[in-house]
Design a protein around this motif. Structure first.
Motif, PDB file in Angstrom:
ATOM      1  N   ALA A 205      29.331 -19.565  28.959  1.00  0.00           N
ATOM      2  CA  ALA A 205      29.391 -20.256  27.668  1.00  0.00           C
ATOM      3  C   ALA A 205      28.019 -20.581  27.100  1.00  0.00           C
ATOM      4  CB  ALA A 205      30.227 -21.524  27.802  1.00  0.00           C
ATOM      5  N   SER A 206      27.104 -21.060  27.916  1.00  0.00           N
ATOM      6  CA  SER A 206      25.785 -21.438  27.395  1.00  0.00           C
ATOM      7  C   SER A 206      25.020 -20.228  26.865  1.00  0.00           C
ATOM      8  CB  SER A 206      24.980 -22.167  28.466  1.00  0.00           C
ATOM      9  OG  SER A 206      24.853 -21.384  29.643  1.00  0.00           O
ATOM     10  N   ALA A 207      25.305 -19.045  27.393  1.00  0.00           N
ATOM     11  CA  ALA A 207      24.662 -17.825  26.887  1.00  0.00           C
ATOM     12  C   ALA A 207      25.138 -17.517  25.468  1.00  0.00           C
ATOM     13  CB  ALA A 207      24.950 -16.647  27.815  1.00  0.00           C
ATOM     14  N   CYS A 208      26.389 -17.859  25.177  1.00  0.00           N
ATOM     15  CA  CYS A 208      26.913 -17.662  23.820  1.00  0.00           C
ATOM     16  C   CYS A 208      26.114 -18.508  22.833  1.00  0.00           C
ATOM     17  CB  CYS A 208      28.385 -18.060  23.754  1.00  0.00           C
ATOM     18  SG  CYS A 208      29.480 -17.180  24.882  1.00  0.00           S
ATOM     19  N   ASN A 209      25.864 -19.753  23.208  1.00  0.00           N
ATOM     20  CA  ASN A 209      25.101 -20.668  22.363  1.00  0.00           C
ATOM     21  C   ASN A 209      23.689 -20.132  22.127  1.00  0.00           C
ATOM     22  OD1 ASN A 209      24.862 -23.163  20.901  1.00  0.00           O
ATOM     23  ND2 ASN A 209      23.714 -23.993  22.612  1.00  0.00           N
ATOM     24  N   SER A 210      23.065 -19.647  23.173  1.00  0.00           N
ATOM     25  CA  SER A 210      21.707 -19.115  23.047  1.00  0.00           C
ATOM     26  C   SER A 210      21.670 -17.876  22.164  1.00  0.00           C
ATOM     27  CB  SER A 210      21.133 -18.806  24.430  1.00  0.00           C
ATOM     28  OG  SER A 210      21.018 -19.981  25.193  1.00  0.00           O
ATOM     29  N   ALA A 211      22.632 -16.973  22.329  1.00  0.00           N
ATOM     30  CA  ALA A 211      22.691 -15.772  21.492  1.00  0.00           C
ATOM     31  C   ALA A 211      22.878 -16.163  20.024  1.00  0.00           C
ATOM     32  CB  ALA A 211      23.831 -14.857  21.947  1.00  0.00           C
ATOM     33  N   ALA A 212      23.712 -17.170  19.787  1.00  0.00           N
ATOM     34  CA  ALA A 212      23.957 -17.635  18.422  1.00  0.00           C
ATOM     35  C   ALA A 212      22.665 -18.116  17.766  1.00  0.00           C
ATOM     36  CB  ALA A 212      24.995 -18.750  18.429  1.00  0.00           C
ATOM     37  N   PHE A 213      21.850 -18.844  18.516  1.00  0.00           N
ATOM     38  CA  PHE A 213      20.596 -19.344  17.953  1.00  0.00           C
ATOM     39  C   PHE A 213      19.654 -18.229  17.560  1.00  0.00           C
ATOM     40  CE2 PHE A 213      21.665 -23.495  19.665  1.00  0.00           C
ATOM     41  CZ  PHE A 213      21.388 -24.239  18.537  1.00  0.00           C
ATOM     42  N   ILE A 214      19.617 -17.175  18.336  1.00  0.00           N
ATOM     43  CA  ILE A 214      18.734 -16.056  18.011  1.00  0.00           C
ATOM     44  C   ILE A 214      19.128 -15.479  16.656  1.00  0.00           C
ATOM     45  CG2 ILE A 214      18.027 -13.736  18.680  1.00  0.00           C
ATOM     46  CD1 ILE A 214      18.250 -14.738  21.622  1.00  0.00           C
ATOM     47  N   TYR A 215      20.438 -15.331  16.433  1.00  0.00           N
ATOM     48  CA  TYR A 215      20.904 -14.828  15.136  1.00  0.00           C
ATOM     49  C   TYR A 215      20.688 -15.847  14.020  1.00  0.00           C
ATOM     50  CZ  TYR A 215      23.010 -10.618  17.040  1.00  0.00           C
ATOM     51  OH  TYR A 215      23.197  -9.401  17.619  1.00  0.00           O
ATOM     52  N   ALA A 216      20.976 -17.106  14.271  1.00  0.00           N
ATOM     53  CA  ALA A 216      20.845 -18.134  13.230  1.00  0.00           C
ATOM     54  C   ALA A 216      19.394 -18.321  12.797  1.00  0.00           C
ATOM     55  CB  ALA A 216      21.420 -19.462  13.722  1.00  0.00           C
ATOM     56  N   ASP A 217      18.486 -18.245  13.753  1.00  0.00           N
ATOM     57  CA  ASP A 217      17.075 -18.503  13.475  1.00  0.00           C
ATOM     58  C   ASP A 217      16.247 -17.233  13.293  1.00  0.00           C
ATOM     59  OD1 ASP A 217      17.717 -21.172  13.713  1.00  0.00           O
ATOM     60  OD2 ASP A 217      16.974 -21.343  15.768  1.00  0.00           O
ATOM     61  N   ALA A 218      16.880 -16.062  13.401  1.00  0.00           N
ATOM     62  CA  ALA A 218      16.182 -14.775  13.274  1.00  0.00           C
ATOM     63  C   ALA A 218      14.990 -14.717  14.223  1.00  0.00           C
ATOM     64  CB  ALA A 218      15.759 -14.520  11.836  1.00  0.00           C
ATOM     65  N   GLU A 219      15.232 -15.057  15.472  1.00  0.00           N
ATOM     66  CA  GLU A 219      14.152 -15.086  16.465  1.00  0.00           C
ATOM     67  C   GLU A 219      13.840 -13.699  17.011  1.00  0.00           C
ATOM     68  OE1 GLU A 219      14.274 -18.108  19.514  1.00  0.00           O
ATOM     69  OE2 GLU A 219      15.713 -19.236  18.325  1.00  0.00           O
ATOM     70  N   GLY A 220      12.603 -13.496  17.365  1.00  0.00           N
ATOM     71  CA  GLY A 220      12.184 -12.291  18.072  1.00  0.00           C
ATOM     72  C   GLY A 220      12.429 -10.989  17.334  1.00  0.00           C
ATOM     73  N   GLY A 221      12.460 -11.044  16.000  1.00  0.00           N
ATOM     74  CA  GLY A 221      12.659  -9.828  15.233  1.00  0.00           C
ATOM     75  C   GLY A 221      14.116  -9.480  14.972  1.00  0.00           C
ATOM     76  N   VAL A 222      15.036 -10.309  15.410  1.00  0.00           N
ATOM     77  CA  VAL A 222      16.457 -10.079  15.158  1.00  0.00           C
ATOM     78  C   VAL A 222      16.769 -10.495  13.727  1.00  0.00           C
ATOM     79  CG1 VAL A 222      18.796 -10.824  15.802  1.00  0.00           C
ATOM     80  CG2 VAL A 222      17.090 -10.376  17.573  1.00  0.00           C
ATOM     81  N   LYS A 223      17.542  -9.689  13.025  1.00  0.00           N
ATOM     82  CA  LYS A 223      17.919 -10.000  11.643  1.00  0.00           C
ATOM     83  C   LYS A 223      18.817 -11.239  11.625  1.00  0.00           C
ATOM     84  CE  LYS A 223      20.029  -8.151   7.524  1.00  0.00           C
ATOM     85  NZ  LYS A 223      20.763  -7.077   6.905  1.00  0.00           N
ATOM     86  N   GLN A 224      18.500 -12.168  10.728  1.00  0.00           N
ATOM     87  CA  GLN A 224      19.284 -13.388  10.618  1.00  0.00           C
ATOM     88  C   GLN A 224      20.709 -13.070  10.201  1.00  0.00           C
ATOM     89  OE1 GLN A 224      18.250 -16.328   7.569  1.00  0.00           O
ATOM     90  NE2 GLN A 224      18.404 -17.870   9.185  1.00  0.00           N
ATOM     91  N   SER A 225      21.664 -13.661  10.918  1.00  0.00           N
ATOM     92  CA  SER A 225      23.072 -13.449  10.602  1.00  0.00           C
ATOM     93  C   SER A 225      23.864 -14.677  11.037  1.00  0.00           C
ATOM     94  CB  SER A 225      23.618 -12.208  11.308  1.00  0.00           C
ATOM     95  OG  SER A 225      25.025 -12.132  11.130  1.00  0.00           O
ATOM     96  N   TYR A 226      24.238 -15.500  10.054  1.00  0.00           N
ATOM     97  CA  TYR A 226      25.078 -16.655  10.387  1.00  0.00           C
ATOM     98  C   TYR A 226      26.475 -16.215  10.799  1.00  0.00           C
ATOM     99  CZ  TYR A 226      21.459 -19.802   8.839  1.00  0.00           C
ATOM    100  OH  TYR A 226      20.275 -20.490   8.733  1.00  0.00           O
ATOM    101  N   THR A 227      26.895 -15.052  10.332  1.00  0.00           N
ATOM    102  CA  THR A 227      28.194 -14.524  10.742  1.00  0.00           C
ATOM    103  C   THR A 227      28.189 -14.238  12.244  1.00  0.00           C
ATOM    104  OG1 THR A 227      28.495 -13.560   8.551  1.00  0.00           O
ATOM    105  CG2 THR A 227      29.887 -12.707  10.305  1.00  0.00           C
TER     106      THR A 227
END
Length: 130
Positions: A75-97
């Protein structure tokens, strides 16, 4: 403010020791082959890739490892993955979806920080016109 407990706890919990894929001959059909032998080690490796701890910072690799752990029920990995998308971290395209998808899964798995972030993600999506 979005709750970041998942990433902080992941970093404090310790990290996988070997970021490079293993050549130990593990069964390649295993969901956790190579350097990522369990959901926890996949999560730890994802955290290392997003923080640059001993490896080159790479948001896409971080999301891949965190998603693998999330899909295996961490479960905690889901939360961390979500933050990467929400914050567009590390070159990942921002996606609130995408962030919402991972927060919802984390919440279903019992991660309270993920549950707290679901409503915030809906608000961001509404404001963005989704």
């Amino acid at each position: 403010m979005i709750v970041t407990t998942g990433i902080v706890l992941g970093v404090l919990a310790g990290c996988a020791q070997n970021p490079a894929p293993s050549s130990s001959g593990q069964n390649s059909s295993s969901a956790f082959s190579g350097s990522c032998g369990s959901p926890k080690s996949c999560e730890d490796l994802g955290i290392r890739y997003i923080t640059g701890d001993g490896v080159r910072l790479d948001g896409n690799k971080a999301v891949a490892y965190l998603a693998k752990a999330c899909n295996a029920g961490r479960a905690s990995a889901c939360n961390s993955a979500a933050f990467i998308y929400a914050d567009a971290e590390g070159g990942v395209k921002q996606s609130y979806t995408q962030a919402l998808r991972y927060w919802k899964r984390g919440c279903r798995l019992g991660d309270q920080p993920s549950c707290a972030n679901v409503d915030l993600a809906y608000d961001k999506l509404r404001k963005a016109g989704y």
